[in-house]
Scaffold this motif. Sequence first.
Motif, PDB file in Angstrom:
ATOM      1  N   SER A   1       0.793  -0.869   0.306  1.00 36.99           N
ATOM      2  CA  SER A   1      -0.233   0.150  -0.063  1.00 36.99           C
ATOM      3  C   SER A   1       1.008   1.130   0.210  1.00 36.99           C
ATOM      4  CB  SER A   1      -1.178   0.413   0.962  1.00 36.99           C
ATOM      5  OG  SER A   1      -0.417  -0.813   2.209  1.00 36.99           O
ATOM      6  N   ASN A   2       0.129   2.177  -0.514  1.00 36.18           N
ATOM      7  CA  ASN A   2       1.055   3.416  -0.514  1.00 36.18           C
ATOM      8  C   ASN A   2       2.167   3.978  -0.665  1.00 36.18           C
ATOM      9  OD1 ASN A   2      -1.126   4.392   1.765  1.00 36.18           O
ATOM     10  ND2 ASN A   2      -0.255   3.790   4.205  1.00 36.18           N
ATOM     11  N   VAL A   3       2.071   3.587  -2.009  1.00 32.78           N
ATOM     12  CA  VAL A   3       3.136   3.355  -3.000  1.00 32.78           C
ATOM     13  C   VAL A   3       3.056   4.738  -3.920  1.00 32.78           C
ATOM     14  CG1 VAL A   3       4.074   2.778  -5.453  1.00 32.78           C
ATOM     15  CG2 VAL A   3       2.825   0.957  -4.155  1.00 32.78           C
ATOM     16  N   SER A   4       4.107   5.518  -3.390  1.00 36.81           N
ATOM     17  CA  SER A   4       4.444   6.772  -3.514  1.00 36.81           C
ATOM     18  C   SER A   4       5.738   6.321  -4.050  1.00 36.81           C
ATOM     19  CB  SER A   4       4.523   7.549  -2.172  1.00 36.81           C
ATOM     20  OG  SER A   4       5.080   7.512  -1.825  1.00 36.81           O
ATOM     21  N   SER A   5       5.945   8.300  -5.299  1.00 32.02           N
ATOM     22  CA  SER A   5       7.451   9.003  -5.614  1.00 32.02           C
ATOM     23  C   SER A   5       7.972  10.125  -4.844  1.00 32.02           C
ATOM     24  CB  SER A   5       7.683   8.289  -6.982  1.00 32.02           C
ATOM     25  OG  SER A   5       6.612   9.598  -7.449  1.00 32.02           O
ATOM     26  N   SER A   6       8.755  10.702  -4.920  1.00 31.89           N
ATOM     27  CA  SER A   6       9.356  12.110  -4.557  1.00 31.89           C
ATOM     28  C   SER A   6      10.660  12.134  -5.321  1.00 31.89           C
ATOM     29  CB  SER A   6       9.054  11.941  -2.750  1.00 31.89           C
ATOM     30  OG  SER A   6      10.052  11.384  -2.567  1.00 31.89           O
ATOM     31  N   PRO A   7      10.991  13.394  -5.295  1.00 28.80           N
ATOM     32  CA  PRO A   7      10.479  14.667  -5.228  1.00 28.80           C
ATOM     33  C   PRO A   7       8.445  14.759  -6.371  1.00 28.80           C
ATOM     34  CG  PRO A   7      12.123  15.481  -6.648  1.00 28.80           C
ATOM     35  CD  PRO A   7      12.465  13.665  -6.561  1.00 28.80           C
ATOM     36  N   GLU A   8       8.233  15.827  -5.842  1.00 29.28           N
ATOM     37  CA  GLU A   8       7.287  15.920  -6.534  1.00 29.28           C
ATOM     38  C   GLU A   8       7.433  16.367  -8.072  1.00 29.28           C
ATOM     39  OE1 GLU A   8       2.497  18.529  -6.147  1.00 29.28           O
ATOM     40  OE2 GLU A   8       4.319  18.743  -4.912  1.00 29.28           O
ATOM     41  N   VAL A   9       7.858  17.403  -7.946  1.00 31.05           N
ATOM     42  CA  VAL A   9       8.940  17.533  -9.552  1.00 31.05           C
ATOM     43  C   VAL A   9       9.714  16.861  -9.891  1.00 31.05           C
ATOM     44  CG1 VAL A   9       9.412  19.177 -11.250  1.00 31.05           C
ATOM     45  CG2 VAL A   9       7.361  19.584  -9.654  1.00 31.05           C
ATOM     46  N   VAL A  10      10.033  15.811 -10.835  1.00 33.23           N
ATOM     47  CA  VAL A  10      10.951  14.686 -11.251  1.00 33.23           C
ATOM     48  C   VAL A  10      11.895  15.874 -12.468  1.00 33.23           C
ATOM     49  CG1 VAL A  10      12.047  12.746 -11.706  1.00 33.23           C
ATOM     50  CG2 VAL A  10       9.948  13.339 -10.253  1.00 33.23           C
ATOM     51  N   ARG A  11      12.886  15.549 -12.400  1.00 35.64           N
ATOM     52  CA  ARG A  11      13.632  16.380 -13.417  1.00 35.64           C
ATOM     53  C   ARG A  11      14.430  14.623 -13.828  1.00 35.64           C
ATOM     54  NH1 ARG A  11      13.579  21.395 -13.682  1.00 35.64           N
ATOM     55  NH2 ARG A  11      12.984  22.763 -11.412  1.00 35.64           N
ATOM     56  N   GLN A  12      14.881  14.962 -15.159  1.00 33.60           N
ATOM     57  CA  GLN A  12      15.346  14.501 -16.339  1.00 33.60           C
ATOM     58  C   GLN A  12      16.919  14.031 -15.470  1.00 33.60           C
ATOM     59  OE1 GLN A  12      15.145  14.002 -20.388  1.00 33.60           O
ATOM     60  NE2 GLN A  12      12.639  15.094 -19.932  1.00 33.60           N
ATOM     61  N   ASN A  13      17.227  13.187 -15.814  1.00 38.29           N
ATOM     62  CA  ASN A  13      18.693  12.646 -14.936  1.00 38.29           C
ATOM     63  C   ASN A  13      18.598  12.951 -13.636  1.00 38.29           C
ATOM     64  OD1 ASN A  13      20.245  11.910 -17.134  1.00 38.29           O
ATOM     65  ND2 ASN A  13      20.065  13.992 -18.017  1.00 38.29           N
ATOM     66  N   ALA A  14      17.699  13.052 -12.585  1.00 39.98           N
ATOM     67  CA  ALA A  14      17.899  13.353 -11.081  1.00 39.98           C
ATOM     68  C   ALA A  14      17.555  12.292 -10.597  1.00 39.98           C
ATOM     69  CB  ALA A  14      17.053  14.413 -11.022  1.00 39.98           C
ATOM     70  N   PRO A  15      17.947  11.789  -9.814  1.00 38.56           N
ATOM     71  CA  PRO A  15      17.122  10.574  -8.497  1.00 38.56           C
ATOM     72  C   PRO A  15      15.905  11.164  -7.983  1.00 38.56           C
ATOM     73  CG  PRO A  15      18.804  12.486  -6.835  1.00 38.56           C
ATOM     74  CD  PRO A  15      18.480  12.586  -8.700  1.00 38.56           C
ATOM     75  N   VAL A  16      15.092  10.172  -7.582  1.00 36.56           N
ATOM     76  CA  VAL A  16      13.981   9.330  -7.524  1.00 36.56           C
ATOM     77  C   VAL A  16      13.400   8.669  -7.146  1.00 36.56           C
ATOM     78  CG1 VAL A  16      11.534   8.971  -8.364  1.00 36.56           C
ATOM     79  CG2 VAL A  16      12.958   9.921 -10.540  1.00 36.56           C
ATOM     80  N   TRP A  17      12.944   9.081  -5.356  1.00 39.95           N
ATOM     81  CA  TRP A  17      13.068   7.779  -4.280  1.00 39.95           C
ATOM     82  C   TRP A  17      11.279   7.630  -4.516  1.00 39.95           C
ATOM     83  CZ3 TRP A  17      16.519   5.965  -1.573  1.00 39.95           C
ATOM     84  CH2 TRP A  17      17.587   6.665  -0.997  1.00 39.95           C
ATOM     85  N   ILE A  18      11.341   5.604  -4.775  1.00 42.11           N
ATOM     86  CA  ILE A  18       9.998   5.440  -3.964  1.00 42.11           C
ATOM     87  C   ILE A  18       9.700   4.407  -2.740  1.00 42.11           C
ATOM     88  CG2 ILE A  18       8.621   3.461  -5.822  1.00 42.11           C
ATOM     89  CD1 ILE A  18       9.748   5.619  -7.426  1.00 42.11           C
ATOM     90  N   THR A  19       8.882   4.718  -2.286  1.00 43.38           N
ATOM     91  CA  THR A  19       8.369   4.630  -1.225  1.00 43.38           C
ATOM     92  C   THR A  19       7.173   2.961  -1.745  1.00 43.38           C
ATOM     93  OG1 THR A  19       7.455   6.185  -0.127  1.00 43.38           O
ATOM     94  CG2 THR A  19      10.218   5.929   0.263  1.00 43.38           C
ATOM     95  N   ALA A  20       7.020   2.269  -0.426  1.00 45.24           N
ATOM     96  CA  ALA A  20       6.215   1.722  -0.485  1.00 45.24           C
ATOM     97  C   ALA A  20       5.770   1.073   1.264  1.00 45.24           C
ATOM     98  CB  ALA A  20       5.910   0.154  -1.483  1.00 45.24           C
ATOM     99  N   LYS A  21       4.470   1.347   1.782  1.00 47.75           N
ATOM    100  CA  LYS A  21       3.571   0.804   2.924  1.00 47.75           C
ATOM    101  C   LYS A  21       3.740  -1.262   2.257  1.00 47.75           C
ATOM    102  CE  LYS A  21       2.005   0.702   7.573  1.00 47.75           C
ATOM    103  NZ  LYS A  21       3.426   0.978   7.596  1.00 47.75           N
ATOM    104  N   VAL A  22       4.400  -1.987   3.277  1.00 47.92           N
ATOM    105  CA  VAL A  22       4.750  -3.633   2.674  1.00 47.92           C
ATOM    106  C   VAL A  22       4.719  -4.695   4.070  1.00 47.92           C
ATOM    107  CG1 VAL A  22       5.535  -5.607   1.612  1.00 47.92           C
ATOM    108  CG2 VAL A  22       5.981  -3.194   1.026  1.00 47.92           C
ATOM    109  N   ALA A  23       3.477  -4.691   4.133  1.00 44.94           N
ATOM    110  CA  ALA A  23       3.240  -5.624   5.105  1.00 44.94           C
ATOM    111  C   ALA A  23       3.642  -7.017   5.151  1.00 44.94           C
ATOM    112  CB  ALA A  23       1.181  -5.916   6.186  1.00 44.94           C
ATOM    113  N   GLY A  24       4.040  -8.226   5.852  1.00 39.36           N
ATOM    114  CA  GLY A  24       3.871  -9.596   5.469  1.00 39.36           C
ATOM    115  C   GLY A  24       4.970  -9.520   4.619  1.00 39.36           C
ATOM    116  N   SER A  25       6.387  -9.508   4.738  1.00 38.79           N
ATOM    117  CA  SER A  25       7.216  -9.361   2.750  1.00 38.79           C
ATOM    118  C   SER A  25       8.494  -9.296   3.683  1.00 38.79           C
ATOM    119  CB  SER A  25       6.998  -8.685   2.598  1.00 38.79           C
ATOM    120  OG  SER A  25       8.186  -8.989   1.521  1.00 38.79           O
ATOM    121  N   ASN A  26       9.031 -10.591   3.281  1.00 39.57           N
ATOM    122  CA  ASN A  26      10.668 -10.174   3.805  1.00 39.57           C
ATOM    123  C   ASN A  26      11.242 -10.010   2.229  1.00 39.57           C
ATOM    124  OD1 ASN A  26      11.080 -13.091   2.137  1.00 39.57           O
ATOM    125  ND2 ASN A  26      10.359 -14.180   3.999  1.00 39.57           N
ATOM    126  N   THR A  27      11.079  -9.826   1.346  1.00 36.54           N
ATOM    127  CA  THR A  27      11.761  -9.778   0.214  1.00 36.54           C
ATOM    128  C   THR A  27      10.994  -8.329  -0.458  1.00 36.54           C
ATOM    129  OG1 THR A  27      13.508 -11.694  -0.310  1.00 36.54           O
ATOM    130  CG2 THR A  27      13.230  -9.887  -1.902  1.00 36.54           C
TER     131      THR A  27
END
Length: 421
Positions: A284-310
């Motif tokens: 759940s809660n899959v999201s990315s940041s920053p809100e405005v992504v620029r080409q060749n710039a880093p992006v963080w991807i996050t998600a809430k995951v229950a019941g997983s080891n990988t």
Amino acid sequence: KIFINDVYAGLYVSVEAVDDKYISKFFESEGNCFIKGSPEALQYPFGQNSNLAYTHGADSSGYMPFYKLESKYYGWNDLFNFIYTLNNDTARIPEVLNVDRALWMHAFNYALMNLDSYIGYSQNYYLYKDDNGRFNTIPWDYNMSFGSFRNTDGISLNLSIDKMGKLDPLGHLLYNPYTPRPLMRKLFVVPQYRKMYLAHLRTIVKENFENNAYFEMASEYQNIADSAVLNDTNKFYSYTEFKDNLTIDAGPASAKIPGIKSIVEARVAYLSTYSGFSGYPIISNVSSSPEVVRQNAPVWITAKVAGSNTVQLHYRHGHKAIFSSIDMYDDGNHNDGIAGDSVFGAQVTATGKILQYYIWAENDSTGIFSPERAQYEFYSIQPQANPGDVVINEVKTNHSTPYATFSSGGWIELFNNTTES
């Protein structure tokens, strides 16, 4: 309704041809190796047919009677090299096969109990080698689904309707089948591929069977065809059998056709208790940041995951590219909040004009995608366009006066200089 020289021939199903136009439409490609799994002479019982096994020698000519070349000029060596790698160099399988597409095809066949396919007689599929050098499976000929075709040497010589409902989706792995099926066995022995396959199977069942969507669709189609079937003098079964077979078995006692509703309900009941079908993680809660992504710039991807080891992030930078994967972490160092809070994070660089991604999470017995239809569906980020990505191509005004406004029907044309939407 088909008429031949004004003579009524009967009702037929309209399907899209798997041909050069199909390849161009779905793969944006042409001219590569294109093969149909269709043997010149179907061998039964215990036939090799188009099973992709390395059993016809070390030269491509030995495989020609078992496959049909659909590409115009070449392809036999490509097919032979693919078969060799699939059977003898399994570490390289992802280089020569779109594994996810193959897993989807197997999931469709087992969900729909379609044995007139690779899992049965080893036929009725296509392979196309895309511009990335990987073969893609294309399912075909599903008219004998829902257990209508049960005489097969892939799993058993003759399955009863009851056994069809309980068809084991890992049968080709759990025991030695009559003839080899490397496109299944070589994938299913990999624990992650096996879990991904069962996740696809679960998605099909959940989105179509458990919610009764299949029955609503079938009822709609039956109503559309009803009067035409009633008046069709060339039909294979009676009108009453046509009506009844939506829910119950119909046809002669020696060759009963399973009722769609009855066999699907049996299938759902069986799979609901199958190992690896339940107990999957929750994403759940899959999201990315920053809100405005620029080409060749880093992006963080996050998600809430229950019941997983990988947890893995799969991503690509173009709509025809191959997905790469990296691990996601819940250690407090990957934009994931506090360590151990079930929020997982990973960073990628948006090197392309688009960034497409999905998430895979698994535990010891099962797994799940987000979105669940991955890789067919995915999340997408549109990085900010660079100068030159989109240009003003034409300008038109309806005035001769310099610096006229566009209020009188003038226009400008924008042109996308990239290969992405």
